[in-house]
Design an enzyme around this catalytic site. Structure first.
Site, PDB file in Angstrom:
ATOM      1  N   ASP A 173     -10.526  19.660  58.825  1.00  0.00           N
ATOM      2  CA  ASP A 173     -11.989  19.605  58.641  1.00  0.00           C
ATOM      3  C   ASP A 173     -12.648  18.525  59.495  1.00  0.00           C
ATOM      4  O   ASP A 173     -13.877  18.394  59.489  1.00  0.00           O
ATOM      5  CB  ASP A 173     -12.318  19.378  57.160  1.00  0.00           C
ATOM      6  CG  ASP A 173     -11.923  20.578  56.307  1.00  0.00           C
ATOM      7  OD1 ASP A 173     -11.871  21.709  56.841  1.00  0.00           O
ATOM      8  OD2 ASP A 173     -11.647  20.391  55.108  1.00  0.00           O
ATOM      9  N   GLN A 226      -5.044  26.600  51.026  1.00  0.00           N
ATOM     10  CA  GLN A 226      -5.745  27.494  50.103  1.00  0.00           C
ATOM     11  C   GLN A 226      -4.853  28.665  49.704  1.00  0.00           C
ATOM     12  O   GLN A 226      -4.794  29.028  48.529  1.00  0.00           O
ATOM     13  CB  GLN A 226      -7.040  27.996  50.745  1.00  0.00           C
ATOM     14  CG  GLN A 226      -8.041  26.870  50.982  1.00  0.00           C
ATOM     15  CD  GLN A 226      -9.326  27.338  51.629  1.00  0.00           C
ATOM     16  OE1 GLN A 226      -9.444  28.505  52.009  1.00  0.00           O
ATOM     17  NE2 GLN A 226     -10.282  26.442  51.760  1.00  0.00           N
ATOM     18  N   ARG A 276      -9.513  21.478  42.154  1.00  0.00           N
ATOM     19  CA  ARG A 276      -8.226  21.644  41.455  1.00  0.00           C
ATOM     20  C   ARG A 276      -8.274  21.061  40.046  1.00  0.00           C
ATOM     21  O   ARG A 276      -7.680  21.616  39.116  1.00  0.00           O
ATOM     22  CB  ARG A 276      -7.110  20.999  42.283  1.00  0.00           C
ATOM     23  CG  ARG A 276      -6.777  21.823  43.537  1.00  0.00           C
ATOM     24  CD  ARG A 276      -6.073  20.970  44.572  1.00  0.00           C
ATOM     25  NE  ARG A 276      -5.559  21.733  45.708  1.00  0.00           N
ATOM     26  CZ  ARG A 276      -6.304  22.137  46.754  1.00  0.00           C
ATOM     27  NH1 ARG A 276      -7.599  21.881  46.793  1.00  0.00           N
ATOM     28  NH2 ARG A 276      -5.736  22.797  47.752  1.00  0.00           N
TER      29      ARG A 276
HETATM   30  C1  S3P Z   1      -8.746  23.069  51.524  1.00  0.00           C
HETATM   31  C2  S3P Z   1      -7.949  23.515  52.528  1.00  0.00           C
HETATM   32  C3  S3P Z   1      -8.385  23.681  53.923  1.00  0.00           C
HETATM   33  C4  S3P Z   1      -9.722  22.996  54.205  1.00  0.00           C
HETATM   34  C5  S3P Z   1     -10.697  23.155  53.092  1.00  0.00           C
HETATM   35  C6  S3P Z   1     -10.136  22.649  51.780  1.00  0.00           C
HETATM   36  C7  S3P Z   1      -8.196  22.967  50.159  1.00  0.00           C
HETATM   37  O1  S3P Z   1      -8.465  25.053  54.199  1.00  0.00           O
HETATM   38  O2  S3P Z   1     -10.275  23.452  55.402  1.00  0.00           O
HETATM   39  O3  S3P Z   1     -11.903  22.447  53.356  1.00  0.00           O
HETATM   40  O4  S3P Z   1      -8.814  22.294  49.303  1.00  0.00           O
HETATM   41  O5  S3P Z   1      -7.122  23.539  49.918  1.00  0.00           O
HETATM   42  P1  S3P Z   1      -7.130  25.861  54.647  1.00  0.00           P
HETATM   43  O6  S3P Z   1      -6.042  25.432  53.772  1.00  0.00           O
HETATM   44  O7  S3P Z   1      -7.412  27.328  54.495  1.00  0.00           O
HETATM   45  O8  S3P Z   1      -6.936  25.465  56.086  1.00  0.00           O
END
Ligand code: S3P
Length: 447
Positions: free
Chosen positions: A323, A173, A32
């Site tokens: 995770d 995400q 980010r």
């Molecule tokens: C992340 C969100 C998670 C996580 C990934 C990092 C992020 O995925 O598993 O390692 O930085 O937004 P999801 O939001 O799709 O579950």
């Protein structure tokens, strides 16, 4: 390319782990910081950036779109192009193994009047992209080949429409991709989350000067960002990654006599479900010196070995420890009684099908475990025989979880490939060995 010949490694029974360490920067915040730096005007200086392959690929993608990203000593500098200021890259953007990199970047790309081909490795090319593309297409982006997995070609638009979107799955995400696209739209873009997910995008958007409001709709969290945004370059200090620290913490809990301190770890409550669960299992773990760093809570974490008990982890906790299930499942083998984890559907679409890979790895090492639907149960307290080989399926967290499991198992645990660990935690082996962990290549072990 990162991944060529397989790099197997053995984890062997280890003496007590001792020491004070720091883990590398948080992966989510590192991605980010680079992206918001690119969307800002002026210079962003990032200290503690995770220099894992996933994050470096994000930096390379931004550079390929005309945004300089470079290390200056220990600091990474991004010379921002402003919202909507990216250029069409000359070649494909390769996100390697990183779902976060590619999904968040689709949100950034969507608001630029450019064309980009997105590619990734075999693991990333199997993962769903439709979940981010669908809202972005509604906003005005176009997927030229109609693909729902990589490789795909995306055309952004200088004229995005704002939307209100309720997430179909709990995913930071997807939320982040929409909010990043929303910066470029004309008007207010809102994301409604049925379950709260990690909130680093919201925190950092505020820090970079975006106008953001967080409210509720029908008892669900609703985040709204103002379009036509102007962001200002900032200094960002990235805290240690709690998802990387989880392996060291679990190792100390497994190996008798261990006692370690990990300094400067992110303890944002949207990320600490694993640590909460450890408390319920009876772990001797504490957060010290809690402080704020760049708008995120940070602490030093101390942990001491002790007997744990199995617990039931409720499904609503999944987003805050998504995770950490592979390492929790490995730790559960050392706890007394059963540990039951529910609400794990999203684990099936990570770097590998983590539910299947975790179950197979546990069974290969003589641990009784089962899965029904979206849940996983591990029967602990019956000894951890080890002696098995774990297939990692290009998944860094599967590799690290089972190397950790092997440190207190009766026979060595062999992991078929550790090359992918460099995507998120290149220092893993060195840090573990520094604490006393016995990790060896098959050649070392034959000597
Ligand atoms: C992340 C969100 C998670 C996580 C990934 C990092 C992020 O995925 O598993 O390692 O930085 O937004 P999801 O939001 O799709 O579950």
């Amino acid at each position: 390319m990162l991944h060529t010949a397989k790099q197997p490694l053995l984890a062997l029974r280890s003496p007590a782990l001792r020491g004070t360490v720091r883990v590398p920067g948080d992966k989510s915040i590192s991605h980010r910081a680079l992206m918001l730096g690119a969307l800002a005007s002026g210079r962003t200086r990032i200290t503690g950036l995770l220099q894992g392959e996933d994050v470096l690929n994000t930096g390379r993608a931004l550079a390929a779109m005309g945004c300089p990203v470079r290390p200056v000593g220990a600091v990474w500098e991004v010379l921002g192009r402003g919202v909507g200021g990216l250029a069409t890259p000359a070649g494909p953007l390769d996100f390697g193994n990183s779902g976060t990199g590619v999904r968040l970047m689709t949100g950034v790309l969507a608001g630029n009047d450019i064309l980009a081909r997105l590619v990734g490795d075999a693991s990333l090319s199997r993962r769903p992209m439709g979940r981010v593309l669908e809202p972005l297409v509604r906003m005005g982006a176009e997927v030229l080949d109609g693909a729902r997995t990589l490789p795909l070609t995306l055309r952004g638009s200088g004229d995005l429409l704002p939307i209100e979107y309720e997430l179909p799955v709990a995913s930071a995400q997807i939320k982040s991709a929409i909010l990043l696209a929303g910066l470029h739209a004309s008007g207010q873009t809102s994301v409604i989350e049925p379950q709260a997910t990690r909130d680093h995008t919201e925190r950092m958007l505020g820090y970079f000067g975006a106008r953001l409001t967080i409210g509720e709709r029908d008892a669900k969290r609703r985040v709204t960002v103002e379009g036509n945004a102007e962001l200002e370059g900032r200094d960002v200090e990235v805290p240690g990654d709690p998802s990387s620290a989880a392996f060291l913490v679990a190792a100390a809990l497994m190996v008798p006599g261990s006692e370690i301190l990990i300094e400067g770890v992110l303890v944002n409550p949207t990320r600490t479900g694993f640590y909460k669960t450890l408390g319920e299992m009876g772990a001797d773990i504490a957060f010290h010196n809690e402080r704020e760093q760049g708008g995120e809570p940070v602490a030093d974490i101390s942990v001491r070995h002790g007997q744990l008990k199995g617990v039931a982890v409720p499904p609503e906790r999944a987003p805050s420890m998504i995770d950490e299930y592979p390492i929790l499942a490995c730790l559960a083998a050392y706890a007394s009684g059963e540990t039951h984890m529910a609400g794990l559907a999203e684990l099936k679409v990570k770097e590998s099908d983590r539910l299947a890979a975790t179950l197979a790895g546990l069974r290969a090492n003589g641990i009784r475990a089962g899965s029904q639907g979206d849940s996983l149960s591990v029967e602990g307290g019956k000894g951890v025989p080890g002696g098995g080989t774990v297939e990692t399926h290009l998944d860094h967290r599967i590799a690290m979880a089972f190397l950790t499991l092997g440190l207190a198992a009766e026979a060595p645990v062999r992991v078929d490939d550790t090359g992918m660990i460099a995507t998120s935690f290149p220092e893993f082996r060195g840090l573990m060995q520094g604490l006393g962990a016995n990790l060896a290549t098959p050649e070392d072990d034959r000597r």
